[in-house]
Design an enzyme around this catalytic site. Structure first.
Site, PDB file in Angstrom:
ATOM      1  N   HIS A  36       9.101  -1.565 -13.427  1.00  0.00           N
ATOM      2  CA  HIS A  36       8.090  -1.732 -14.481  1.00  0.00           C
ATOM      3  C   HIS A  36       8.591  -2.712 -15.537  1.00  0.00           C
ATOM      4  O   HIS A  36       8.463  -2.476 -16.737  1.00  0.00           O
ATOM      5  CB  HIS A  36       7.775  -0.371 -15.110  1.00  0.00           C
ATOM      6  CG  HIS A  36       6.358  -0.239 -15.584  1.00  0.00           C
ATOM      7  ND1 HIS A  36       5.919  -0.765 -16.772  1.00  0.00           N
ATOM      8  CD2 HIS A  36       5.278   0.347 -15.018  1.00  0.00           C
ATOM      9  CE1 HIS A  36       4.645  -0.487 -16.948  1.00  0.00           C
ATOM     10  NE2 HIS A  36       4.225   0.189 -15.889  1.00  0.00           N
ATOM     11  N   GLU A 176       4.210  -5.246 -10.513  1.00  0.00           N
ATOM     12  CA  GLU A 176       4.922  -4.132  -9.898  1.00  0.00           C
ATOM     13  C   GLU A 176       4.700  -4.156  -8.379  1.00  0.00           C
ATOM     14  O   GLU A 176       3.674  -3.690  -7.888  1.00  0.00           O
ATOM     15  CB  GLU A 176       4.432  -2.815 -10.477  1.00  0.00           C
ATOM     16  CG  GLU A 176       4.505  -2.746 -11.994  1.00  0.00           C
ATOM     17  CD  GLU A 176       3.687  -1.608 -12.555  1.00  0.00           C
ATOM     18  OE1 GLU A 176       3.772  -0.476 -12.008  1.00  0.00           O
ATOM     19  OE2 GLU A 176       2.958  -1.818 -13.533  1.00  0.00           O
TER      20      GLU A 176
END
Length: 232
Positions: A36, A176
């Site tokens: 992340h 991501e």
């Protein structure tokens, strides 16, 4: 028991390599690991990433269940053409932010990475190019995963970061890389398998290559798009 190892490698050509490996003992387990990391290439990090230019090698995205007000994919793969999710020709991240679902909340959706027929599921495929016109910083991302979640920090509210900088809403973006979310519960997402079995190894690789485009920016963008056009 799941054992996971994450290795970060910085190369001489300004590339950050992310390698995630995992094995499981005794019992099979669902697995879908990601990272992340937030990026903001602006000269002033107190401004948002709306003017960053983004190209995605993705002709489909995964819609989410709007009736249940969740970010869980429905199992469909919809074409990005004529939607806010179309980054195939490149555009500013903020261009269609207000037209995203949930009254323009921003992007928090998984995109299907286009791959040429016959591509090995373990092959690294370049799929994203990001450029910031103000700083000249450029990022190219490649992965061996089938999808990427684009997140535009929709819930930021002056979060304090490095050197005391307050990051506003849309103050950063994430790419991501991952398998498709909720694949374990969606028969449409059976491949690649979201299950890791004893004796198998989970291998997730992503590379982030940094450069600048102060000179010949348009040529850089054109060359990258032309090289990727066959899968778009």
């Amino acid at each position: 028991k799941l054992t996971t190892q994450v290795t970060y490698t910085w190369t001489d050509d300004c590339t950050l390599l992310l390698n995630i490996e995992a094995i499981v003992q005794l019992k099979s387990t669902p697995i879908n690991l990601t990272n992340h990391m937030y990026f903001n290439f602006g000269e002033s990090h107190s401004t948002g990433i709306q003017d960053h230019l983004l190209w995605l090698r993705s002709s489909k995205y995964l819609p989410t269940d709007q009736e249940q007000n969740t970010n869980i994919p429905t199992g469909e793969q919809l074409e990005v053409v004529e939607t806010p999710f179309d980054f195939t020709a490149g555009k500013a991240i903020g261009k269609d932010l207000k037209d995203t679902p949930k009254s323009g909340a921003g992007f928090d959706h998984c995109f299907v990475i286009d791959k040429e027929p016959g591509t090995s599921p373990h092959s690294m495929v370049p799929f994203a190019l990001v450029m910031d016109p103000s700083s000249g910083i450029q990022l190219e991302v490649a992965t061996n995963q089938p999808g990427v979640q684009l997140y535009t920090s929709n819930t930021f509210a002056d979060i304090i970061g490095k050197q005391g900088v307050a990051y506003p809403k849309y103050g950063g973006f994430c790419l991501e890389t991952q398998n498709f979310p909720d694949a374990i519960n969606k028969k449409e997402f059976e491949f690649p398998s979201p299950v890791l079995r004893p004796g198998e190894k989970y291998v997730h690789q992503t590379s982030y290559k940094f450069s600048t485009f102060a000179q010949g920016a348009e040529a850089d963008r054109t060359a990258w798009i032309e090289a990727s056009a066959s899968t778009w």
